[in-house]
Design a protein around this motif. Structure first.
Motif, PDB file in Angstrom:
ATOM      1  N   LEU A   4      -6.842  -8.766  13.213  1.00 59.21           N
ATOM      2  CA  LEU A   4      -5.400  -8.858  13.120  1.00 59.21           C
ATOM      3  C   LEU A   4      -4.918  -8.256  11.812  1.00 59.21           C
ATOM      4  N   ASP A   5      -3.687  -7.729  11.829  1.00 62.54           N
ATOM      5  CA  ASP A   5      -3.101  -7.210  10.598  1.00 62.54           C
ATOM      6  C   ASP A   5      -2.859  -8.328   9.596  1.00 62.54           C
ATOM      7  N   THR A   6      -2.502  -9.482  10.108  1.00 62.25           N
ATOM      8  CA  THR A   6      -2.243 -10.652   9.272  1.00 62.25           C
ATOM      9  C   THR A   6      -2.375 -11.888  10.158  1.00 62.25           C
ATOM     10  N   ASP A   7      -2.366 -13.069   9.564  1.00 62.98           N
ATOM     11  CA  ASP A   7      -2.467 -14.289  10.374  1.00 62.98           C
ATOM     12  C   ASP A   7      -1.101 -14.869  10.721  1.00 62.98           C
ATOM     13  N   VAL A   8      -0.220 -14.939   9.722  1.00 57.61           N
ATOM     14  CA  VAL A   8       1.115 -15.500   9.918  1.00 57.61           C
ATOM     15  C   VAL A   8       2.142 -14.520   9.379  1.00 57.61           C
ATOM     16  N   ILE A   9       3.144 -14.207  10.203  1.00 54.74           N
ATOM     17  CA  ILE A   9       4.287 -13.408   9.756  1.00 54.74           C
ATOM     18  C   ILE A   9       5.474 -14.353   9.628  1.00 54.74           C
ATOM     19  N   ILE A  10       6.093 -14.363   8.458  1.00 50.44           N
ATOM     20  CA  ILE A  10       7.277 -15.190   8.221  1.00 50.44           C
ATOM     21  C   ILE A  10       8.473 -14.257   8.162  1.00 50.44           C
ATOM     22  N   ALA A  11       9.402 -14.404   9.099  1.00 58.00           N
ATOM     23  CA  ALA A  11      10.614 -13.600   9.126  1.00 58.00           C
ATOM     24  C   ALA A  11      11.657 -14.290   8.261  1.00 58.00           C
ATOM     25  N   GLY A  12      11.872 -13.779   7.050  1.00 52.14           N
ATOM     26  CA  GLY A  12      12.830 -14.377   6.130  1.00 52.14           C
ATOM     27  C   GLY A  12      12.156 -14.879   4.870  1.00 52.14           C
ATOM     28  N   GLY A  13      12.592 -14.358   3.725  1.00 52.37           N
ATOM     29  CA  GLY A  13      11.983 -14.751   2.455  1.00 52.37           C
ATOM     30  C   GLY A  13      12.921 -15.549   1.573  1.00 52.37           C
ATOM     31  N   GLY A  14      13.873 -16.263   2.185  1.00 49.48           N
ATOM     32  CA  GLY A  14      14.748 -17.141   1.423  1.00 49.48           C
ATOM     33  C   GLY A  14      14.013 -18.409   1.007  1.00 49.48           C
ATOM     34  N   LEU A  15      14.758 -19.474   0.703  1.00 51.26           N
ATOM     35  CA  LEU A  15      14.127 -20.693   0.206  1.00 51.26           C
ATOM     36  C   LEU A  15      13.119 -21.261   1.195  1.00 51.26           C
ATOM     37  N   ALA A  16      13.482 -21.300   2.478  1.00 53.57           N
ATOM     38  CA  ALA A  16      12.570 -21.868   3.472  1.00 53.57           C
ATOM     39  C   ALA A  16      11.341 -20.982   3.661  1.00 53.57           C
ATOM     40  N   GLY A  17      11.552 -19.685   3.864  1.00 50.76           N
ATOM     41  CA  GLY A  17      10.429 -18.780   4.088  1.00 50.76           C
ATOM     42  C   GLY A  17       9.500 -18.693   2.899  1.00 50.76           C
ATOM     43  N   ALA A  18      10.063 -18.608   1.690  1.00 49.42           N
ATOM     44  CA  ALA A  18       9.233 -18.514   0.487  1.00 49.42           C
ATOM     45  C   ALA A  18       8.459 -19.807   0.251  1.00 49.42           C
ATOM     46  N   THR A  19       9.094 -20.944   0.515  1.00 46.95           N
ATOM     47  CA  THR A  19       8.389 -22.227   0.349  1.00 46.95           C
ATOM     48  C   THR A  19       7.231 -22.341   1.330  1.00 46.95           C
ATOM     49  N   LEU A  20       7.450 -21.919   2.583  1.00 49.91           N
ATOM     50  CA  LEU A  20       6.370 -21.952   3.561  1.00 49.91           C
ATOM     51  C   LEU A  20       5.226 -21.043   3.124  1.00 49.91           C
TER      52      LEU A  20
END
Length: 427
Positions: A4-20
């Motif tokens: 896989l290219d990556t394991d988890v893709i997070i759409a959004g790097g705001g407070l919620a995405g960055a914290t995750l």
């Protein structure tokens, strides 16, 4: 597909995405995590002379959220610009009903905190720079297709669109993004018929680290303490609920008249309002998604729910949900299961559902009950506030809701002062 290219893709790097992303890097460092963010990354991460702007927007953090950030190793830095809430005063304008909460009564230094959003974002970025989390910014997730190995995610960077393979896509790009709907999720919107006006205000009297929840016949308002974390100041963050007509009328006034209008609605508990900063506003809706997971994809943060801001529960609920998802991912890895498996994501939904349901009901009921003006109901809610102030058991329950305290245990051994279930004093 073997790799896989990556394991988890997070759409959004705001407070919620960055914290995750930070939580995954701390708890599951072997995972490959990619954040796709629409805005370019800041190049001025944590200047040493950082000072909050008077008009900076802020977020109310419950005590339970502090424990999570301690667990992630972020709280020491966040606390540099986080004003403690040591007391909460809830009242019904023009009536006798009121209740008061004190951190001292619960054996804590604070019931919660008010943190500068930009400082939180910069603090998260500083920590993430030292991790293996990959960023694509500016970039955008256009869509997702389930595959036997997980998901294929279409990512647009500039004029180019590429497919990225991953075990799971997490949508954390807020409630106004079209990605949620394009993926087929059905959101339910309940219009409150009002607007939230957000501004910072100054008062002649110090807030003494007290947050005010004020319910009026025209709608609820909140004033959260701001300024330095180590000394009581005169700046507060205002959340004011207004009808369309009242909002437009207020916007047309000059600063002095706006302060007078606020004085008339809030009263004199903080003395005279001397300044109102830059205004921002948006229509108020309760947005919920009954089924926030599908094979290969999960919604988190405002993409999954948007609550009324006066109760200050939205981000705190989101933060607890993020940690529940991380815990579910850890269990999946231990069991040798794909992170995007519907059983795994369904387990996350089930584990988070009770907290989600109780918090949504708690927040929504406050607004609906205290937004009603008929005399019999007003008398009943006043009696309820007085009873809440007099009955220790009911007051502890209310305080625990406000503090965001549940039974979650730390995911990182030895991190955090204590587990949330152990932090509320006498139960």
């Amino acid at each position: 597909m073997d790799r896989l290219d990556t394991d988890v893709i997070i759409a959004g790097g705001g407070l919620a995405g960055a914290t995750l992303a930070l939580a995954l890097s701390r708890v599951l460092p072997s995972l490959k995590v990619t954040v796709v963010e629409a805005f370019p990354l800041s190049t001025d991460a944590l200047p040493e002379d950082y000072q909050p702007s008077y008009d900076a927007r802020s977020t109310a953090l419950a005590w339970g959220s502090r424990l999570i950030f301690e667990e992630l190793g972020l709280w020491d830095r966040l606390s540099e610009h986080a004003t403690p809430i040591r007391r909460i005063h809830v009242s019904d304008r023009g009536r006798f009903g009121a209740t008061r909460l004190s951190a001292e009564d619960h054996g804590q230094p604070a019931l919660g905190y008010v943190a500068d959003n930009r400082w939180m974002g910069l603090s998260l970025m500083r920590e993430l720079q030292a991790t293996a989390v990959q960023w694509k910014a500016p970039a955008e997730v256009l869509g997702m297709t389930p595959q036997p190995y997980g998901v294929s995610v279409a990512v647009k960077t500039g004029d180019k669109v590429a497919q990225m393979s991953a075990q799971c896509l997490v949508v954390a790009d807020g409630g106004r993004s079209g990605l949620r709907e394009s993926l087929g999720f059905q959101a339910r919107h309940e219009d409150y018929g009002q607007n939230a006006l957000i501004a910072n205000v100054s008062t002649s009297d110090s807030h003494q680290f007290t947050a005010f929840e004020r319910f009026t016949d025209a709608g609820p308002m909140a004033l959260l303490p701001g300024g330095a974390p180590d000394r009581p100041g005169n700046q507060s963050a205002l959340v004011w609920t207004l009808t369309d007509q009242a909002l437009q009328a207020l916007i047309k006034l000059d600063s002095e008249c706006r302060c007078q209008r606020l004085q008339d609605r809030f009263g004199w508990r903080l003395g005279r309002f001397t300044r109102m900063g830059e205004l921002s506003h948006y229509p108020l809706k309760l947005t919920t998604v009954a089924e926030p997971v599908r094979p290969g994809v999960a919604l988190v943060g405002n993409a999954a729910h948007t609550l009324h801001p006066v109760a200050g529960q939205g981000f705190n609920l989101a933060l607890r949900g993020l940690m529940t998802l991380v815990e579910q991912f850890r269990s999946a890895i231990q069991q040798g299961r794909s992170l995007g498996d519907l059983g795994v994501l369904g387990g996350y939904q089930q584990a988070h559902h009770q907290d989600w349901q109780q918090t949504v009901r708690f927040s929504d009921s406050l607004i609906r009950i205290f937004g009603q003006a008929p005399a019999p109901l007003a008398a009943a809610r006043d009696a309820g506030l007085v009873g809440l102030d007099l009955l220790p058991g009911a007051k502890r329950w209310f305080a625990r809701r406000a503090m965001g305290i549940g039974g979650r245990k730390p995911l990182i051994s030895g991190q955090g002062a204590f587990a949330e279930g152990e932090s509320a004093g006498n139960e």
